[in-house]
Design an enzyme around this catalytic site. Structure first.
Site, PDB file in Angstrom:
ATOM      1  N   GLY A 168       0.836  -1.299   0.001  1.00 32.82           N
ATOM      2  CA  GLY A 168       0.067  -0.013  -0.007  1.00 32.82           C
ATOM      3  C   GLY A 168       0.854   1.080  -0.170  1.00 32.82           C
ATOM      4  N   ILE A 187       2.260   3.242   2.335  1.00 32.80           N
ATOM      5  CA  ILE A 187       3.225   3.303   3.111  1.00 32.80           C
ATOM      6  C   ILE A 187       4.507   2.770   2.529  1.00 32.80           C
ATOM      7  CG2 ILE A 187       4.320   2.577   5.593  1.00 32.80           C
ATOM      8  CD1 ILE A 187       1.523   3.275   6.781  1.00 32.80           C
ATOM      9  N   THR A 237       6.274  -2.522  11.018  1.00 28.61           N
ATOM     10  CA  THR A 237       5.505  -0.965  11.506  1.00 28.61           C
ATOM     11  C   THR A 237       4.054  -1.402  11.126  1.00 28.61           C
ATOM     12  OG1 THR A 237       6.217  -0.121   9.251  1.00 28.61           O
ATOM     13  CG2 THR A 237       7.727  -0.068  11.280  1.00 28.61           C
ATOM     14  N   SER A 238       3.570  -2.316  11.179  1.00 27.42           N
ATOM     15  CA  SER A 238       2.018  -2.578  10.922  1.00 27.42           C
ATOM     16  C   SER A 238       1.294  -2.736  12.043  1.00 27.42           C
ATOM     17  CB  SER A 238       1.968  -3.427   9.839  1.00 27.42           C
ATOM     18  OG  SER A 238       2.353  -4.874  10.297  1.00 27.42           O
ATOM     19  N   ARG A 239       1.009  -3.770  12.318  1.00 29.77           N
ATOM     20  CA  ARG A 239       0.082  -4.195  13.804  1.00 29.77           C
ATOM     21  C   ARG A 239       1.121  -5.405  14.375  1.00 29.77           C
ATOM     22  NH1 ARG A 239      -1.475   0.234  12.902  1.00 29.77           N
ATOM     23  NH2 ARG A 239      -3.558   0.927  12.760  1.00 29.77           N
ATOM     24  N   GLU A 261       0.510  -3.154  23.989  1.00 26.65           N
ATOM     25  CA  GLU A 261       1.232  -2.090  23.901  1.00 26.65           C
ATOM     26  C   GLU A 261       0.787  -1.036  25.246  1.00 26.65           C
ATOM     27  OE1 GLU A 261       0.493  -0.311  20.097  1.00 26.65           O
ATOM     28  OE2 GLU A 261       1.587  -1.824  19.032  1.00 26.65           O
ATOM     29  N   HIS A 275       5.656   2.300  18.989  1.00 29.67           N
ATOM     30  CA  HIS A 275       4.478   2.657  18.213  1.00 29.67           C
ATOM     31  C   HIS A 275       4.340   4.272  17.792  1.00 29.67           C
ATOM     32  CE1 HIS A 275       0.229   1.208  16.906  1.00 29.67           C
ATOM     33  NE2 HIS A 275       0.706   1.672  15.923  1.00 29.67           N
ATOM     34  N   ALA A 294       5.799   5.257  14.927  1.00 33.40           N
ATOM     35  CA  ALA A 294       6.422   5.704  13.640  1.00 33.40           C
ATOM     36  C   ALA A 294       5.808   6.954  12.846  1.00 33.40           C
ATOM     37  CB  ALA A 294       6.271   4.607  12.606  1.00 33.40           C
TER      38      ALA A 294
END
Length: 314
Positions: free
Chosen positions: A155, A157, A235-237, A266, A285, A287
């Protein structure tokens, strides 16, 4: 008048220009922190558009079904996790987000993590602070230029990451069932099955949303497919990775290391083994954050709401 209900904990952060922009476009904005699904229904029951930021706990299947005027629900930022996708589909309610608000910054952070892993920056910093100066054993193990780089998800990013890394002359592999062939061609990227990507790449960077299909997409079997000298970047989930399997992979050297901006919990608990491992970098988290975050965040959301309103009124 087009009614927008913003569910947020950050009521004091609403900029004046945002309110003025909505007024210019005949949009009525109300904002509130909702404590429960029932509270949300009472607040947003007659809204045309529901807008939320951050974690959602009040927009549920049941509460969404009570919104008879709602045409769309938008979560600012990337990802749709936490929103009731099936209920929205059944009700004909469109789900939106604003990855464009954070894509550049998340990409920058991803590249920073990749370079920190490759050049072992945190480890070298610790060595020097302890009085050492011999870091040759760290710097002579990996490199980035002309390596095979795998991207899970392609996508906005991920495409920004690919642009930023283009000078490293990477062999770019992509696993994304929804990737456009023309866009892949533009980036000189090759679409491959996930197992092929994992087996061939020295770097695997995760950029997919968290869905039932991607939950624990990277587990023990997938980690064992990766090269022993490979790095995993997320860096997604957090729950795209099976964290217990990742810990085993790092402890047993199935892979060389990992860099994570997201984790299962988290913040992670103090006894989480990831915090004790030298071959993992963890950031909290963040970024998406930068000196431009607030403005980009609000601007993209305002533009999307106005665009949606204009589209349905044509």
């Amino acid at each position: 008048m087009f009614k927008v209900a913003l569910v947020t904990d950050h009521l004091k952060d609403l900029p004046e220009w945002l309110i003025s922009e909505f007024k210019k476009n005949d949009i009525e904005l109300t904002a509130r922190k909702c404590e429960s699904p029932e509270d949300f229904i009472n607040f947003a029951g007659n809204a045309d558009f529901i807008w939320t930021r951050g974690l959602n706990t009040v927009i549920t299947d049941k509460s969404l079904s009570k919104l008879t005027s709602c045409k769309a629900v938008m979560r600012s930022g990337s990802g749709m996790d936490g929103l009731p996708a099936e209920a929205a589909k059944k009700s004909g309610i469109k789900l939106l987000n604003t990855p464009e608000a954070i894509a550049q910054m998340v990409a920058e952070h991803t590249v920073a993590l990749i370079l920190a892993l490759t050049r072992q920056i945190p480890q070298m910093d610790k060595t020097v602070r302890k009085g050492g100066w011999d870091g040759y054993h760290l710097s002579m193990q990996w490199h980035l230029t002309e390596q095979t780089f795998g991207m899970v998800g392609f996508g906005l990013i991920a495409r920004n990451v690919a642009k930023m890394l283009s000078g490293f002359k990477l062999n770019l592999l992509v696993f994304d069932p929804y990737a456009d062939a023309e866009i892949l061609k533009e980036f000189n990227a090759k679409a491959v099955p996930l197992n092929e990507l994992l087996q061939k790449a020295e770097f695997v960077s995760l950029h997919c949303p968290l869905t039932p299909e991607t939950y624990h997409l990277i587990g023990e079997n997938e980690l064992k497919m990766m090269k022993n000298n490979a790095f995993l970047i997320n860096t997604s989930r957090g729950e795209v990775i099976d964290e217990s399997a990742l810990i085993a992979a790092l402890e047993n050297k199935w892979i060389s290391g990992a860099a994570l901006d997201v984790t299962k919990d988290e913040p992670p608990s103090p006894d989480n083994k990831l915090l004790q491992l030298e071959n993992v970098i963890i950031t909290p988290h963040l970024a998406a954050f930068s000196d431009q975050f607030e403005y980009r965040f609000w601007k993209a959301s305002v533009e999307k709401i106005i665009s949606f309103k204009n589209a349905i009124e044509r």
